[in-house]
Write a protein that holds these residues in place. Structure first.
Motif, PDB file in Angstrom:
ATOM      1  N   THR A 100       2.265  -0.147  -2.469  1.00  0.00           N
ATOM      2  CA  THR A 100       2.493   0.755  -1.443  1.00  0.00           C
ATOM      3  C   THR A 100       1.191   0.558  -0.399  1.00  0.00           C
ATOM      4  OG1 THR A 100       2.351   3.266  -0.909  1.00  0.00           O
ATOM      5  CG2 THR A 100       0.921   2.436  -2.465  1.00  0.00           C
ATOM      6  N   PHE A 108       6.605   7.192   5.181  1.00  0.00           N
ATOM      7  CA  PHE A 108       7.570   7.690   3.874  1.00  0.00           C
ATOM      8  C   PHE A 108       7.594   9.070   3.823  1.00  0.00           C
ATOM      9  CE2 PHE A 108       8.845   8.793   0.032  1.00  0.00           C
ATOM     10  CZ  PHE A 108      10.222   8.292  -0.195  1.00  0.00           C
ATOM     11  N   LEU A 125       6.910   0.054  -1.182  1.00  0.00           N
ATOM     12  CA  LEU A 125       6.660  -0.097   0.265  1.00  0.00           C
ATOM     13  C   LEU A 125       5.799  -1.458   0.535  1.00  0.00           C
ATOM     14  CD1 LEU A 125       5.915   3.767   0.860  1.00  0.00           C
ATOM     15  CD2 LEU A 125       8.128   2.608   1.574  1.00  0.00           C
TER      16      LEU A 125
END
Ligand SMILES: [Zn+2]
Length: 219
Positions: A100, A108, A125
């Motif tokens: 992430t 997001f 991500l």
């Protein structure tokens, strides 16, 4: 019978398997659950990510059959292909979420709250390179949204790209006669929910042109 042979004869009983040499190789460096096929003269080589080794034979046969349909340009359905599609649509549940980034996660979260009632489970991500061509992608096998770094400083466009990729996670894909479709009518309808998509696309072109000029000046 070998896995690839079984996949072949059950899918293509009308073809003579002895006309072909079928090879299967598992690769360490492939992304999780990636696979491809090479067809040269009569050799068909299937390359699978090592992750596939731990998956049931029935599902692997479905994967191989899907690749065979692609190289022979045939449309067909089998139970194994159905199993494979179900597996790929659900694999995100089992994938560990390890990647992430603050900026991506904020984007997001904004998108998830605003358009999905916060119901989408966060995928992995990651930033891509500074690509002007590959703006974003969603990978089923690793449950990863990757977004080009050119959007790092532009919250509005970042959210727009993020929304598109989250839709891929939500919709997965439709299969019909062995083909998978990602940008379905239903997908396109949901995509319009973001609003202003024409303006967004214009802004993206503008940003890309600006970056292009800058790259040009550097050399
Ligand atoms: Zn897309």
């Amino acid at each position: 019978m070998k896995l690839v042979e079984q996949a072949f004869v059950e899918l293509l009983p009308e073809k003579d398997i002895s006309d072909y040499e079928l090879k299967l190789k598992y690769h360490n460096k492939f992304k999780p659950y990636n696979a491809n096929v090479r067809y040269l003269r009569n050799t068909i080589q299937f390359n699978l990510s090592k992750k596939w080794k731990g998956v049931s034979r029935e599902i692997q046969i479905g994967l191989i059959q899907g690749l065979l349909l692609r190289i022979f340009k045939i449309k067909k359905k089998t139970t194994n292909i159905d199993l494979y599609n179900i597996f790929m649509r659900n694999i995100h549940i089992a994938v560990p979420k390890t990647k992430t980034d603050y900026v991506l996660e904020s984007s997001f979260n904004r998108v998830n709250e605003k358009y999905f009632y916060g119901l989408i489970e966060r995928p992995n991500l990651a930033w891509g390179g500074d690509s002007l061509r590959k703006l974003g992608s969603y990978e089923y096998g690793s449950d990863t949204i990757t977004i080009s770094r050119i959007f790092y400083d532009n919250e509005m466009l970042l959210d727009y790209i993020m929304y598109h990729e989250v839709l891929h996670k939500k919709h997965k894909f439709k299969d019909k006669n062995g083909r998978n479709y990602h940008h379905t009518k239903h997908f396109r309808r949901d995509e319009k929910e973001f609003g202003n998509s024409k303006e967004m696309e214009k802004e993206i072109s503008r940003l890309i042109n600006k970056k292009r000029v800058r790259t040009f000046l550097r050399f």
